[in-house]
Design an enzyme around this catalytic site. Sequence first.
Site, PDB file in Angstrom:
ATOM      1  N   GLY A  12       0.800  -1.220   0.000  1.00  0.00           N
ATOM      2  CA  GLY A  12       0.000   0.000   0.000  1.00  0.00           C
ATOM      3  C   GLY A  12       0.833   1.270   0.000  1.00  0.00           C
ATOM      4  O   GLY A  12       1.936   1.315   0.537  1.00  0.00           O
ATOM      5  N   GLN A  76       3.277  -6.757  -6.074  1.00  0.00           N
ATOM      6  CA  GLN A  76       1.914  -6.629  -6.588  1.00  0.00           C
ATOM      7  C   GLN A  76       1.919  -5.466  -7.575  1.00  0.00           C
ATOM      8  O   GLN A  76       1.946  -4.306  -7.187  1.00  0.00           O
ATOM      9  CB  GLN A  76       0.916  -6.366  -5.452  1.00  0.00           C
ATOM     10  CG  GLN A  76      -0.528  -6.320  -5.925  1.00  0.00           C
ATOM     11  CD  GLN A  76      -1.499  -5.882  -4.839  1.00  0.00           C
ATOM     12  OE1 GLN A  76      -1.113  -5.205  -3.888  1.00  0.00           O
ATOM     13  NE2 GLN A  76      -2.760  -6.252  -4.983  1.00  0.00           N
ATOM     14  N   ASP A 106       1.432  -2.866   8.387  1.00  0.00           N
ATOM     15  CA  ASP A 106       1.211  -1.612   9.114  1.00  0.00           C
ATOM     16  C   ASP A 106       0.546  -1.840  10.469  1.00  0.00           C
ATOM     17  O   ASP A 106      -0.102  -0.948  11.003  1.00  0.00           O
ATOM     18  CB  ASP A 106       0.374  -0.646   8.272  1.00  0.00           C
ATOM     19  CG  ASP A 106      -1.030  -1.180   7.986  1.00  0.00           C
ATOM     20  OD1 ASP A 106      -1.303  -2.345   8.336  1.00  0.00           O
ATOM     21  OD2 ASP A 106      -1.841  -0.426   7.412  1.00  0.00           O
ATOM     22  N   LYS A 335      31.154  11.834  23.087  1.00  0.00           N
ATOM     23  CA  LYS A 335      30.986  11.149  21.800  1.00  0.00           C
ATOM     24  C   LYS A 335      32.195  10.268  21.527  1.00  0.00           C
ATOM     25  O   LYS A 335      33.335  10.689  21.637  1.00  0.00           O
ATOM     26  CB  LYS A 335      30.812  12.198  20.689  1.00  0.00           C
ATOM     27  CG  LYS A 335      30.464  11.648  19.308  1.00  0.00           C
ATOM     28  CD  LYS A 335      31.670  11.339  18.430  1.00  0.00           C
ATOM     29  CE  LYS A 335      32.489  12.542  18.085  1.00  0.00           C
ATOM     30  NZ  LYS A 335      33.615  12.195  17.155  1.00  0.00           N
ATOM     31  N   HIS A 347      30.697  19.047  34.617  1.00  0.00           N
ATOM     32  CA  HIS A 347      30.034  20.285  34.205  1.00  0.00           C
ATOM     33  C   HIS A 347      30.524  20.773  32.841  1.00  0.00           C
ATOM     34  O   HIS A 347      31.722  20.862  32.592  1.00  0.00           O
ATOM     35  CB  HIS A 347      30.299  21.441  35.193  1.00  0.00           C
ATOM     36  CG  HIS A 347      30.415  21.043  36.615  1.00  0.00           C
ATOM     37  ND1 HIS A 347      29.320  20.864  37.425  1.00  0.00           N
ATOM     38  CD2 HIS A 347      31.500  20.785  37.384  1.00  0.00           C
ATOM     39  CE1 HIS A 347      29.725  20.521  38.634  1.00  0.00           C
ATOM     40  NE2 HIS A 347      31.042  20.459  38.639  1.00  0.00           N
ATOM     41  N   ASN A 361      39.627  13.293  36.812  1.00  0.00           N
ATOM     42  CA  ASN A 361      38.711  14.411  37.017  1.00  0.00           C
ATOM     43  C   ASN A 361      38.856  15.391  35.864  1.00  0.00           C
ATOM     44  O   ASN A 361      39.948  15.895  35.602  1.00  0.00           O
ATOM     45  CB  ASN A 361      39.001  15.123  38.341  1.00  0.00           C
ATOM     46  CG  ASN A 361      37.963  16.190  38.647  1.00  0.00           C
ATOM     47  OD1 ASN A 361      36.903  15.922  39.198  1.00  0.00           O
ATOM     48  ND2 ASN A 361      38.267  17.432  38.261  1.00  0.00           N
ATOM     49  N   ALA A 364      35.317  21.715  34.950  1.00  0.00           N
ATOM     50  CA  ALA A 364      34.231  22.382  34.241  1.00  0.00           C
ATOM     51  C   ALA A 364      34.753  23.152  33.033  1.00  0.00           C
ATOM     52  O   ALA A 364      35.792  23.811  33.094  1.00  0.00           O
ATOM     53  CB  ALA A 364      33.504  23.329  35.187  1.00  0.00           C
TER      54      ALA A 364
END
Length: 448
Positions: A12, A76, A106, A335, A347, A361, A364
């Site tokens: 569909g 189809q 679906d 990342k 931070h 460590n 910040a």
Amino acid sequence: MRSCLSIVLAAGEGTRMKSSLPKVLHKIAGLPLICHVIKQIELAGVSQLAVVVGFGAKDVVHVVESFVKNAMIFEQKERLGTAHAVLSARLALQKGVDDVLIVFGDTPLIEQDSLLQLRAQLAGGADVVVAGFRAFNPTGYGRLLEKNGKLIAIIEEKDASDEEKKLSFCNGGILALNGKYALSLLEKIGNNNSKREYYLTDIVSIASQEGLDVRVVEVPFDNIIGVNNCFELFEADSLWQKRKARDLMLSGVTILKPETVYFSYDTQIKPGVMIEPNVYFGLGVKVHSGAVIHAFSYLEGAVVGTDARIGPYARLRPGTELAGSVKIGNFCEVKKAKIGKASKINHLSYIGDAEIGAQVNIGAGTITCNYDGFHKHKIMIGDHAFIGSNSALVSPLMIGDGSYIASGSVITEDVPMNSIALGRARQVTKKDYAMKLRARLSANQQKK
């Protein structure tokens, strides 16, 4: 073990989605609708899979073949109804199997238990089995017509009498056939209707007239929900999320406000984890026991170790691997980095393409400068190192075990173990000069 062929109808166009993407490729929980269906089919012990494609065939085939091996693909070429779509897989039907299971691509919320119930009826002697559900409001659904406890027909609403429209037992769309009769029954379906289409639902009345054993299995309504527009996509996704949250909480995961947490289909969370509100789990996330995911965190492609603490407002991107007791605090992004046990990035930091040891460590505002405009470069930081606040670490770089980076430094050269590195200009202090500066600036302001 009974052999089973499942035919998934995915031809569909889905015009009500108002999208160039084939309907079955729209996603809930990060997985295309058709893949949700195939996953449950496999869990139900289906040995052969056939997929009937049409609109967007190339894209649908690519997704299916990437998700599952050995799927038979049939196209189809003309849209002549659901029975015509099933017969597009004639070659698969001709191979001969015990059970034939026909589902729509679906209906992403179908569960293996419902499929197994249909197959159990075939094993018990049924020839045709229909999935039915009780509708609070049956408007729009085909009604299941029974006589003397036997299913004799499926009546579409437009063809139903006023009395038949009062029936609340409706067609769920999933069909199971005895492989011995499947092909012959399908070939007897005609197109004597206003649309000149071949309706799969006609198979029930044909089988009943031939004296075959036709049964209905009642399944939960949410199992057969189809997706036809973007609102129904949202509704299906919401139901899937509710199921996932329920399963996790029953397994021992604490979710403080589950309706605000979004999971992907492959999210893995171990017992003993706590999840605060407004957390997003993208694809490929695994969280180990004892971890806490604080509010407004966004995780994708990451492994979170035992007893780790994430957020609030933290982002873990693909390739992140956190060992036990690691802390990633507020407004930090990580990342493609491996971070050792009990290290802290508390931070306002960005750490990318890095390998960080244990008990490190990161102060910040520290960032790894890992991209030169053409290539990504890696940084390695040894165990017990201390990186002062507001430091810029320019990759490629190695910082040895136990080293100390002074706050505000820009580090461009390797730092040996147990060393101190300062990469900033020396401070100059002029005593009592502030008063002279203010007087000069004030005089300049008055001249204007």
